[in-house]
Every structure is written in structure tokens, then in C-alpha cells.
Motif scaffolding. Structure first.
Motif, PDB file in Angstrom:
ATOM      1  N   THR A 214      10.184  -9.868 -19.195  1.00 15.83           N
ATOM      2  CA  THR A 214       9.190 -10.578 -19.987  1.00 15.83           C
ATOM      3  C   THR A 214       8.096  -9.647 -20.503  1.00 15.83           C
ATOM      4  O   THR A 214       7.347 -10.010 -21.401  1.00 15.83           O
ATOM      5  CB  THR A 214       8.557 -11.698 -19.152  1.00 15.83           C
ATOM      6  OG1 THR A 214       8.013 -11.122 -17.951  1.00 15.83           O
ATOM      7  CG2 THR A 214       9.587 -12.748 -18.781  1.00 15.83           C
ATOM      8  N   SER A 240      12.013 -11.797 -26.451  1.00 16.95           N
ATOM      9  CA  SER A 240      12.542 -13.126 -26.735  1.00 16.95           C
ATOM     10  C   SER A 240      14.036 -13.200 -26.481  1.00 16.95           C
ATOM     11  O   SER A 240      14.520 -14.107 -25.820  1.00 16.95           O
ATOM     12  CB  SER A 240      12.234 -13.521 -28.176  1.00 16.95           C
ATOM     13  OG  SER A 240      12.765 -14.797 -28.459  1.00 16.95           O
ATOM     14  N   ASP A 241      14.803 -12.238 -27.013  1.00 17.28           N
ATOM     15  CA  ASP A 241      16.250 -12.238 -26.835  1.00 17.28           C
ATOM     16  C   ASP A 241      16.771 -10.851 -27.167  1.00 17.28           C
ATOM     17  O   ASP A 241      16.097 -10.057 -27.853  1.00 17.28           O
ATOM     18  CB  ASP A 241      16.909 -13.287 -27.741  1.00 17.28           C
ATOM     19  CG  ASP A 241      18.304 -13.669 -27.250  1.00 17.28           C
ATOM     20  OD1 ASP A 241      18.738 -13.140 -26.213  1.00 17.28           O
ATOM     21  OD2 ASP A 241      18.960 -14.502 -27.911  1.00 17.28           O
ATOM     22  N   GLY A 253      11.435 -10.065 -30.321  1.00 18.72           N
ATOM     23  CA  GLY A 253      10.397 -10.449 -29.392  1.00 18.72           C
ATOM     24  C   GLY A 253       9.057 -10.629 -30.054  1.00 18.72           C
ATOM     25  O   GLY A 253       8.961 -10.884 -31.265  1.00 18.72           O
ATOM     26  N   CYS A 263       5.118 -13.385 -33.408  1.00 16.84           N
ATOM     27  CA  CYS A 263       6.546 -13.103 -33.511  1.00 16.84           C
ATOM     28  C   CYS A 263       6.751 -11.896 -34.429  1.00 16.84           C
ATOM     29  O   CYS A 263       6.272 -11.861 -35.571  1.00 16.84           O
ATOM     30  CB  CYS A 263       7.275 -14.329 -34.051  1.00 16.84           C
ATOM     31  SG  CYS A 263       9.061 -14.147 -34.026  1.00 16.84           S
ATOM     32  N   ALA A 288      13.915 -15.866 -32.898  1.00 14.70           N
ATOM     33  CA  ALA A 288      13.803 -16.363 -31.516  1.00 14.70           C
ATOM     34  C   ALA A 288      15.084 -16.119 -30.741  1.00 14.70           C
ATOM     35  O   ALA A 288      15.060 -15.887 -29.528  1.00 14.70           O
ATOM     36  CB  ALA A 288      13.459 -17.842 -31.504  1.00 14.70           C
TER      37      ALA A 288
END
Length: 1198
Positions: A214, A240-241, A253, A263, A288
Motif C-alpha cells: 500500500t 492501486s493495481d 496507483g 490518481c 484503477a
């Protein structure tokens, strides 16, 4: 708004669903560039969700094929395409899982996975689906049945899982570790440390594990060691991914801005060959989710939460023309997944809807999916209605199968006659215990069968020997008439009759008039009581075990030594092996061998006791052999090293029981292979011949030891499996010969019965021939042979019946590695030389020492008993006499028996299971001295098992070396307990309560307080006992123990093992201190300690009048000491300290016991006051202290 085509329940959610939808797109996008997207300016119409037949899907271009509602109004938390079947799995924030079949998204199954937490990841396996929630991993079949449910620690916050192979799983979340789970055993195998705040996304390639944090980092870890090999700091805000394909790693992210996190529209792409970043990829949506969709090229799919999706190459430029829009019912997309075939995309939104996008009209989710199993529809044949009110209705309308046989209704009346079935007779146990009130009889349920079931025998006589399978029934009282069934009274299963006082008023002396100690049977897995007694009465084994002590928490040898010590101290009172059986239940090998019986198995009689005790016999010898093989003596228990049994080689168990074997394998080609091995016991192998010829036990034993058999085995010379002859020769005879009889079927039982009959006829013929001198001899005259007037003292007919087993056998090692075995009696001369030369000639005589038998009793479910020949040393210690005697040990029933009874086996109810033969003069070969291995250093300070325990929480001061207790010192003791199993009781028909099985307690806290000296009243032991067994009730109101106090992870108490505290108490007992407490009898019973009566000062009995009630510690403290204790909960320190003060008060009032009459007056006043106050202590603002009352004036005057 039109809601046709959807669940009608969606109508009430319409405003909440669509008020937030706005057709306005991102400012960077041109609406005219969007492909195949039509926006309703007033919102997205729900009727657009089901795909109409007219919708055209263009090949190669992703378009929406279907949309369905998984759960109305509940956001979708995760979606997953099944890797084995054509199914799409969806999990919701409410913990509900739903599966859809095929591209039409037909609902397949729907079930609740978790009642409160959201489903965070789904992984499909061959046999089911894995669901991960916050602190729970659940494996369920595709239909919803639970395969396993693995609970994690409550402090865990799991987010991702990764299947590394078919049976290994990694689980990570917002904590500083990742767990590795073995799916075969459902156990945690590894715990890998990671940096805080943890891992939320995990991927795997053939080179690395990829862990997304994170904090915005992506770490690459080694596949074998899980160590960090490389790390990419992708984003300054959060990750984020990310996804991996080939040599590329793409991430999306959030970056830190002045106003917070924003973002980032730049995707960070890394080359895994060079381990460096390449040119970031700028996209036109807020990313996302992202996935590689490698069909023709390695293109990326980037999805924003508002529903925009863009395809682009990771190394090229993003084209705004490659953007399409998903029309979510809710304002946000919550999840995204790509099928294994890359032909389908799945989106889940915040209002519970699932959208399926495909690139072909008939997509497949997997390249090779297996066929899905559907539930069979309920097929009900439609039959014509029949009106039974019409008398003329033809019954031929009812369809029946066609048959050519003659029907039963066609038989002539002369050949058939009605015969009503006779009712079964009433159980004799019911008739015996029935109490009549008027013309109605009441009797307790004997539990011989299930409720509301009446057996009807199809045959007149059932098989006498029903494969040794018995059904457990209710216990039988000792008042039962002996003619009710064939099992002798002393061999029946004994049970304890519980009353309001528990065991205090049960008369154990009725069952045991000797000074030897029995064992209580109500503890789980107490079927091994008889074998514990056998091992105890083997003098070398007893001394060896009592000299052993180690640091293992669950050591069977240590616990068996503690139990043997209790059997030594007891003077006829029964002991219980609760601590030994507790350690026994924790050993994995015992569970793997099926030796751990559940309560339901013991109650229902599912366990075959004969096989069970024989497996237990092999297990305990092997386990003791392993425990005693460890030659390293722990420093904390230095006294254990002083045993005379310590040797530099094999363990003493090996010296006593082990037999060296030589296994020879002879192939047909002539190649011979010889291997050496050893065994601790032998199993009888019976001959195949079923004829009635005489076969000595010695012959069967020799055949079983020197076993020869034909079997397939690998031949190195032939280089293939060949028929070989396997032979086993013996190199060295053991000192104790242990034999498992293996009488587990009718075949073996018939063999024993037949050989006993042949032996009986031969014995009759032999003795009658010796006496009658070829004259006719009648069996009626046999009685005179055993009389003093007879010519010889011969055994009676009853003593010769059912006997095949010899009391002694003779064994000799031959020069050619052979073995000769024969039956031997004391009156015979040795066949191979005189007895005094046995060592020189290799001839040994083994005497029968014990037999363990299985009692077949259809009324009680059967039991196990032992016949044991108790030696001179045991009689000398217990009774002060030197002789040998055979005894029957049936749990707590002990009775002397004739020696012939030990070898008589009526196969209808008494079946041999285990035999123990010992060499003559065995005890003279071993040093039988016992040195107490427990030393004073066990009382010194020790570390706590609790992780959170600090010195500020310490409630006691350990003893110093100058404070070590001496003989006669006072020690205040109190213990608190928790409940492991609730009490089992039944309500009788007359309204009284009968306890079938008492509650199983476990000690949770033990406190010892100094009884003299400057620190009197200060505890030196205050141990909380860690337990691995499940606690049913902490009894907080009475024990003060709270959930978590016994858990090493969260407890703040001084936590120790039961063995550690047990050793402290054993040392205090052995040193001779006197324990002062209230209700110590129960405390010592649960702790599993035997304390001599002269070392116990119990205030329950000090302040008690005969035939009166017992008085609580709280009332005594209020009455005599003006103390109010045990207000909300009990505290063992307070109770132990109060008991010490009460004992001092007792000495003061009774003048050290010299004035019993004056103290009797004090007790009389105590009971009068107690009756007036109903034995309740007044509240603080209530009645005044008893010291100011007139009734207490006499006490003060004394």
C-alpha cells in the motif's frame, strides 16, 4: 422508468441507484470518439441491462453481452472466472457468493460465505472454490458445501491470496507477515516477514513472487526463500493495481499532491530483464484496475472506477480511440477480471450488478473447460386422479410392474395362514429396575438401542460371536442378579455412581479390598487403564520410568512416571490418568493410528477395543523407546541423569523388549538378501489348517516369531519383481516377550476354542491314565482327585476348561540361528539341560506375567481387563508380606484370583488380546533403585510463556535459595479451574437427576502462599496454566479466569505449562510440606496429584461437624476473620491467604487441638448463626460484623 427484465425488487432502489449517474465524461475525452456507447441524458435505463437478441457483437471488439444482478444494492467486492468450468464467481460486501454459468450468466449457485465481512478474493480449484475474507479462509464446493473453514487470528486483516502450486497457498494483508497454508493438512506451514504496512496484491511468474504494498512499492521475492531480490518504488502515494506478463511489469496507483492523493494517469512500466523502469505510459482515464490481455499483442486493459476502459500497448502510445465505456448501474466499478481464454471481461459495480463483455457472440471462459454438473430436476410422473369415494373404481388404474411370476394373492388359502409377529421380550434390565406405582411401572432407559426402535429377530438364534462388535449400553449396578447374562460379575464394566457430592460418598472399597490402586474409567480414552497397570507391575519398567524426567511439555514417559508415583503412594484409593491421557491426546502419531477416541465413539461403541488396545500396546512401547533414547539430560532437571538405567547405547526399553531379527529374502534365481531389524513385540500368526489336530501354543509362537511367507519383492539380480521366500530368524531373545494375540474374527476365535477343547481332552486323558492305571475312569470321580484323600493333587475339571495358554515356555537359540520353543511346567526337567545352566546353553524360561482380555458384553458394550501376576516387591511395599499372587484389574475393581483364571478364555465372552511373558530372575539383572529426579531448582524464577507479560503484572515473588521449604512447613494452596466438557446427566422418570458423566475440568491457575516467615502470606507461585484444548466455560464468576488469560499470544499473566507447575507441587509434596486450603481434595484430584493425608490441612473439615453441611470459605472468613472475600469473582491468592488465616484461627480456638470440647461449642455457634442467615454473608451496609454479636462473645472469651 421501465424495470422489466430485472428483479421487481430493484424498483425501490431506483433513485439510489441512478441519482449519481451523470453522462458527463472526463474533460480529456471527446465523446464522439467513444465506441459503441450510447448515453441516455436522463440516466442509464435498467431495461438496457439484459442484452437483446438484436444486439450485434463484432468479432475482435469487446462489447457488452449480458448484465445481471448478483445481489440488489450490495456492492460487488470481487469477481473471478472459474479456471476449470464455464462459470463466473462474484463475491459481495455482505459476504455472499454467487456463481453464473456460461455467457448467458444463468445463476448456478448462491450461498453465504461470511456473516459480516466482505469477500476479498476468490480462487478456483479443481474440487471447489477458495474464499478469503478479513480473517477467514473458507474452501467450499461449487454447490455451497463447506470443505474446510480455516479461522485466522482476529487481529489479521487479509487482502490477497496466491496459489503457488496445487496444495500451497500464500495469504497476505495489512500486517507484517505472509502466511503459507498447506491445503492438504489445512495448517500453517510457514510465516514470512514483510515490511509494514503489508501486502495487498500478489502475482507470480516462473522467476519471482511479486508483492504490491500500500506504500506504492512492488517487491520481487525469491520463489524458494521468499527473500526480497529487487524492489520498485512505483508511486509516492499508494498502489492501486499491477500485472505482470513476459518481461514487463505494469503498475497504476496514486501520487501525493499538495491537496492529498491523486490518481496518477501515468502507468509505471518496468523491464524485468534489466530491472529498471522504461518510459511511463500516459493514459486518458483514471486507472484503477489494469490487466494484460495478450491475444495477438501484449496489450493492456486499463479501467477507471467511473466505467471508462482503454486498451493500449505497454510500450507504445495510448490512443483515445481505443476507449469504450461500461454502463454501470451504480456510480462506481468495484471489480474487474479477465477470463483465461481472454475472450471475456467481467465488471462488478457498487449496486450489485455484473457486466459481461466479450469479443465474440459465443465466447468460452477457458480453453478446455470440463463439463459442469447440474442438479437433476425433480421428475414427477403425472398419474390420473383416483376418486376413492367410488366403490366401482377399477384398481387397475394403479400402474404396477408386469411380472410372469405367480402373485402372492393367487396362493390358495389352504397353503397360507395369518401368523402375527410376536412382540420382543422386555429387556431384563428394565424389569429388574422397574418401580411400580399402582398398575404402571417406571424404569430408566437402559439405552440398549436407539429411541423408538424395536428389534425383531429374523432368526431364532443370533450368532454367538458377532465379529466382536458390541453396542455400548447403560452401566449395570452391582446389585444385578448373576443369572441375567453369562459374563461373570467381576468382569463386567464398572462405572461410578455420581451423587450430589460427586465421588465423595461413592464406596470404592466395595470394589477394591486390596492396597493396590485402581484407575478411574470416566476420562476420555481410559480404555488403556489395564495396560497402564501391566506396565506398572513390571518392576524394571516402573523404576526406569520413575527415574526419567525431561523438558518436553508433553512427554509420555514423564507423565507415566508421575502416574506410577501416584500408584505407589495410594493405599487402595483409585487414581486417574488425566494428565497422562491429556499428553497422549496431543501426540500426532496417536491420532494417526486411530488411538484417540472421540466421546461419541466411546459412547456408541464404534471402537473395536481388542484391536485398539493391541495398537496402543505397540504405540506405547515405541513411544517410550523413543522418549528414553534421548541421552541429553536437560540442565533444569539434572537429577534425571543419576539413574542407574542410563546407558551409552540403546534405551532400556530396547534392552527389555527389543528382539534383534534377521530378515532373509530368497529369489527363485538363488539371489539372497539379508537385512537386520528389531521389534518390540510379536503378533501371533495362526496356521491355515482348520482341522482339529493338536497344536501347542509354543508351535504357534515359534511360527509367529520365525515367520516364513511367499511374496512379490524386487530382486536386484533379476532387476524386476519376483516371487520370493521371506524368512525371519531371531538373533537375540528379549527379556520381556510381548505378544499381540490378534483374535479379531471368528476364524481366530474358533482356533482358540478348538485348541482349548483338544487340550482339555488330552489333560483328562493324561491325568486319568496316571491314576486309573488303564482302568475305566468316570468324570464324576474327578472331584476326588483334588482332595487330600486322593492319590495326587490334580486340577479340577473347571480349572482345565478353556485352557490352551501355558504358564511357562522354554526357548533356546540353536547353533544354526534357529529357535526351539516348547511349553514348560515347573514339574518338568528342561529338555536341553538343567535350569542352573540356562545361560551357558542359551536356554531361557519365560513365565506368564500378564494377560489383557477383551470382555464381550452386549449389555455394556464390552471392556478391557487385565490379569496380572503381582510380584513380591509390590506386596512387600504395600502389605508387608513377600508372596506372589494373581489379581484381576478391571479399572477400579481389583480382586485376587486363582492362577488358572488368568489363562481360561471362554471365547463367547472372554477373548485374549495381549500376553506378557518375562524371563525368570529378570529383576536381578537390573538396578531397581529409584532416585527422585525433581530438584529444588524447579521452584526458582522462570520465564512466562505469555508474550505480553511484564514485571509490573507479576503477582508473586519466587522463593530464594534461603527460603526453600522444609519438612512440616505450611503452604497455603488454592486452584482455579475451567470446564472442557459439560456434565452429561439424564432426568429419570421419577423426576430425580442422574449424572452419567461428570464435567471434565482443567486446572487454570495454581497459587501457593508462604505459610511462615517474614514474608508470610506472600505468594511464591501464581501460575496460569496454558491449555491447548478447547475451553467450554471459563467459570469466570467462580474462578476469576477470563477468556484470553490462558492464551500465550494475548495473556498478561504469568503463563506456564501444566508440567512445569506440576513439578513444583510434586517437589513440595516430596519434601514434606503441609498444604493448607479450602476444598483441597477436589483441587488435588483435578491437578492429578496424590498427597498423603497427613500433609493436607483442609479448612472444610477443620470447621465441620459430623452429618452437617460443609461451610463455604466466604462465610467462614466473614464469621471468624471479619473479612468479606469473593465479592464479584474468586481470587486464588485471596483464598489461599484466607485459608492460612483460618488455620491460625483454628489453632487459636482449639488451643492447638488440646481442647476439642470448647472448639465444639464454637462450631455449634457457627452452625446456629449460619442457619439464621441462610449461610449468606450480609451486604456491607447491612448487618454488623459478627464480632459485635452476642453469639461471638464466647469465641472472644476463649
Amino acid at each position: 422508468m421501465n424495470f422489466e427484465g430485472l428483479d421487481p425488487g430493484l424498483a425501490e432502489y431506483a433513485p439510489a441507484m441512478h441519482s449519481a449517474l451523470d453522462p458527463v465524461l472526463d474533460a480529456h475525452l471527446n465523446p464522439s470518439l467513444l465506441q459503441n456507447v450510447e448515453l441516455d441524458p436522463e440516466g442509464v435505463a435498467l431495461e438496457a441491462l439484459p442484452v437483446q437478441e438484436s444486439v450485434h457483437i463484432m468479432e475482435g471488439v469487446y462489447s457488452e453481452l449480458h448484465s445481471v444482478v448478483a445481489e440488489v444494492g450490495v456492492p460487488v467486492s470481487v469477481s473471478h472466472f472459474d479456471l476449470h468450468e464455464e462459470m463466473l464467481w462474484v463475491g459481495s460486501h455482505g459476504g455472499h457468493a454467487t456463481s453464473f454459468f456460461g455467457p448467458t450468466l444463468e445463476r448456478y449457485s448462491s450461498f453465504q460465505v461470511n456473516g459480516s465481512d466482505d469477500i476479498r478474493q476468490i480462487q478456483s480449484l479443481e474440487n471447489g472454490i477458495l474464499f478469503l475474507t478479513k480473517n477467514n479462509l473458507k474452501y467450499m464446493a461449487r454447490g455451497g458445501l463447506i470443505i474446510f473453514d480455516y479461522l485466522l487470528d482476529e487481529s489479521e486483516d487479509m487482502h490477497s491470496l496466491l496459489l503457488t502450486d496445487s496444495s500451497t497457498l500464500l495469504i497476505g494483508g495489512l500486517q507484517n507477515h505472509i502466511l503459507e497454508i498447506d491445503l492438504n493438512t489445512v495448517q500453517e506451514t510457514q510465516k514470512y516477514a514483510v515490511e509494514t504496512p503489508g501486502v495487498t496484491i500478489m502475482r507470480q511468474t516462473n522467476r519471482f513472487f511479486f508483492c504490491g504494498h500500500t506504500s506504492g512499492k512492488v517487491s520481487l521475492r525469491d520463489l524458494r526463500t521468499f527473500k526480497v531480490e529487487h524492489e520498485f518504488d512505483a508511486f509516492s502515494g499508494s498502489l492501486s493495481d499491477f500485472d505482470v506478463h513476459g518481461n514487463l511489469l505494469a503498475t497504476c496507483g496514486f501520487s501525493s499532491r499538495l491537496t492529498g492523493l491523486a490518481c496518477d494517469r501515468f502507468l509505471k512500466v518496468y523491464d524485468l530483464r534489466m530491472m529498471r523502469a522504461i518510459t511511463p505510459l500516459q493514459v486518458h482515464v483514471d486507472p484503477a484496475f489494469l490487466r494484460f490481455i495478450p491475444t495477438y499483442t501484449s496489450r493492456l486493459a486499463i479501467i477507471s472506477q467511473s466505467g471508462q476502459c482503454q486498451f493500449c500497448e505497454p510500450t507504445g502510445l495510448a490512443n483515445p480511440a481505443d476507449i469504450f465505456h461500461v454502463n454501470p448501474v451504480g456510480p462506481l466499478l468495484m471489480t474487474f477480471d479477465v477470463s483465461a481464454s481472454k475472450q471475456a471481461l467481467a465488471f462488478g459495480d457498487s449496486e450489485g450488478c455484473v457486466h459481461l463483455w466479450t469479443d465474440s457472440p459465443e465466447p468460452s471462459f477457458n480453453p478446455y473447460s470440463r463439463e459442469t454438473e447440474f442438479a437433476l430436476p425433480c421428475l414427477v410422473d403425472s398419474l390420473p386422479p383416483l376418486d376413492w369415494s367410488q366403490d366401482l373404481l377399477p384398481l387397475s388404474l394403479i400402474p404396477v410392474p408386469l411380472t410372469a411370476d405367480t402373485l402372492l394373492s393367487d396362493w390358495p388359502a389352504a397353503n397360507s395362514a395369518p401368523a402375527p409377529r410376536r412382540a420382543p421380550p422386555v429387556d431384563a434390565e428394565i424389569l429388574r429396575t422397574m418401580k411400580k406405582v399402582g398398575f404402571i411401572g417406571y424404569a430408566p432407559n437402559p439405552r440398549t438401542r436407539l429411541r423408538n426402535q424395536i428389534p425383531y429377530r429374523l432368526k431364532e438364534s443370533d450368532s454367538e460371536f458377532d465379529s466382536f462388535s458390541q453396542v455400548t449400553e447403560s452401566p449395570i449396578g452391582r446389585e444385578e442378579e448373576p443369572h441375567l447374562h453369562m459374563v461373570s460379575k467381576k468382569y463386567r464394566k464398572v462405572t461410578i455412581k455420581y451423587s450430589k457430592l460427586g465421588l465423595e460418598d461413592f464406596d470404592f472399597k466395595h470394589y477394591n479390598k486390596t492396597l493396590f490402586a485402581g484407575l478411574e474409567p470416566h476420562i476420555p480414552n481410559a480404555y488403556c487403564n489395564c495396560m497402564i497397570q501391566v506396565l506398572y507391575f513390571l518392576e524394571p519398567v516402573r523404576c526406569l520410568i520413575q527415574n526419567h524426567l525431561c523438558q518436553k511439555e508433553f512427554c509420555l514417559a514423564c507423565e507415566l512416571g508421575f502416574l506410577f508415583h501416584m500408584l505407589d503412594l495410594s493405599r487402595g484409593d483409585p487414581c486417574q490418568g488425566s494428565n497422562f491421557l491429556r499428553a497422549f491426546r496431543t501426540i500426532p502419531e496417536a491420532s494417526a493410528l486411530g488411538l484417540i477416541l472421540a466421546d461419541s465413539d466411546e459412547a456408541s461403541g464404534k471402537g473395536n477395543l481388542a484391536r485398539l488396545i493391541q495398537r496402543w500396546n505397540r504405540f506405547i512401547l515405541t513411544q517410550l523407546h523413543q522418549d528414553l533414547q534421548e541421552l541429553e539430560v536437560p540442565q533444569a532437571y539434572r537429577g534425571a541423569g543419576g539413574s542407574s538405567f542410563c546407558s551409552s547405547g540403546d534405551s532400556v526399553i530396547g534392552q527389555l523388549f527389543s528382539c534383534e531379527m534377521e530378515n532373509c529374502s530368497l529369489c527363485r534365481c538363488g539371489s539372497e538378501t539379508v537385512r537386520a531389524s528389531s521389534t518390540l513385540l510379536f503378533t501371533l500368526s495362526y496356521p491355515e489348517d482348520k482341522t482339529g489336530k493338536n497344536c501347542d501354543f509354543a508351535q504357534v509362537l515359534k511360527r509367529s516369531i520365525c515367520l516364513e511367507q511367499n511374496t512379490q519383492a524386487w530382486c536386484d539380480n533379476c532387476e524386476k519383481y519376483q516371487p520370493t521366500i521371506q524368512t525371519r530368524n531371531i538373533r537375540h531373545l528379549p527379556d520381556i516377550l510381548v505378544i499381540n494375540c490378534e483374535v479379531n474374527s471368528l476364524k481366530e476365535a474358533d482356533f482358540w476354542r478348538m485348541q482349548a477343547e483338544v487340550a482339555f481332552k488330552m489333560a483328562i486323558k493324561k491325568h486319568s491314565g496316571e491314576i486309573s492305571k488303564n482302568k475305566e475312569f468316570a468324570l464324576a470321580d474327578w472331584k476326588e482327585l483334588g482332595s487330600p484323600e486322593g492319590m495326587l493333587m490334580c486340577p479340577s475339571i473347571e480349572e482345565l476348561k478353556n485352557v490352551w495358554l501355558p504358564f511357562s515356555i522354554q526357548m533356546k537359540m540353536t547353533k544354526n540361528k534357529g529357535l526351539d520353543v516348547c511349553n514348560w511346567t515347573d514339574g518338568d526337567e528342561m529338555q536341553w539341560g538343567p535350569a542352573r545352566a540356562e545361560e551357558e546353553h542359551g536356554v531361557y524360561v519365560y513365565d506368564l506375567m500378564a494377560t489383557v482380555v477383551h470382555i464381550l458384553d452386549s449389555r455394556t458394550g464390552g471392556s478391557l481387563v487385565a490379569h496380572i501376576k503381582v510380584g513380591e516387591t509390590y506386596h512387600q511395599r504395600k502389605e508387608g508380606v513377600t508372596h506372589q499372587q494373581w489379581y484381576l484389574f478391571n479399572d477400579f475393581l481389583i480382586e485376587p484370583i486363582d492362577k488358572h483364571e488368568a489363562v481360561q478364555f471362554d471365547m463367547n465372552w472372554k477373548v485374549p488380546a495381549i500376553l506378557y511373558y518375562i524371563k525368570r530372575n529378570l529383576n536381578s539383572k537390573y538396578n531397581l533403585n529409584i532416585k527422585n529426579p525433581i530438584e529444588a531448582n524447579v521452584l526458582l524464577a522462570e520465564a512466562s510463556l505469555a508474550r505480553k507479560q511484564r514485571k509490573t503484572h507479576t503477582t508473586f515473588i519466587p522463593l530464594m535459595l534461603n527460603e526453600m521449604p522444609q519438612v512440616g512447613d505450611l503452604v497455603g494452596l488454592d486452584a482455579e479451574f475451567v470446564t472442557l466438557n459439560e456434565e452429561e446427566a439424564e432426568l429419570r422418570s421419577d423426576g430425580t437427576k442422574s449424572t452419567i458423566k461428570p464435567s471434565q475440568m482443567s486446572v487454570a491457575r495454581i497459587t501457593c502462599v508462604r505459610g511462615q516467615g517474614p514474608n508470610e502470606g506472600i505468594p511464591f507461585i501464581d501460575d496460569y496454566i496454558s491449555t491447548q484444548e478447547q475451553v467450554v466455560d471459563y467459570l469466570t464468576q467462580y474462578s476469576g479466569i477470563k477468556p484470553g488469560d490462558l492464551d500465550a499470544k494475548i495473556s498478561s499473566k504469568h503463563l506456564t505449562t501444566l508440567k512445569s507447575t506440576y513439578l513444583k507441587l510434586r517437589f513440595l509434596i516430596d519434601i514434606g510440606v503441609k498444604f493448607v486450603g479450602h476444598g483441597l481434595q477436589k483441587d488435588f484430584r483435578v491437578i492429578n496429584l496424590m498427597v498423603p493425608k497427613d500433609q493436607v490441612l483442609d479448612t472444610v473439615y477443620l470447621f465441620h461437624m459430623p452429618r452437617k453441611r460443609m461451610i463455604s470459605l466466604r462465610f467462614l472468613a466473614w464469621y471468624f476473620l471479619d473479612l468479606k472475600i469473593q465479592g464479584e469473582t474468586h481470587d486464588s491468592i485471596e483464598d489461599a491467604r484466607t485459608a492460612l488465616q483460618l488455620y491460625r484461627k483454628y489453632l487459636e480456638l482449639s488451643k492447638n487441638g488440646t481442647e476439642p470440647e470448647s472448639f465444639h461449642k464454637v462450631l455449634k455457634g457457627l452452625y446456629e448463626k449460619g442457619r439464621k442467615m441462610d449461610w449468606k454473608v450480609p451486604e456491607p451496609e447491612g448487618q454488623t460484623s459478627p464480632k459485635s454479636a452476642a453469639v461471638f462473645s464466647s469465641v472472644l472469651a476463649l
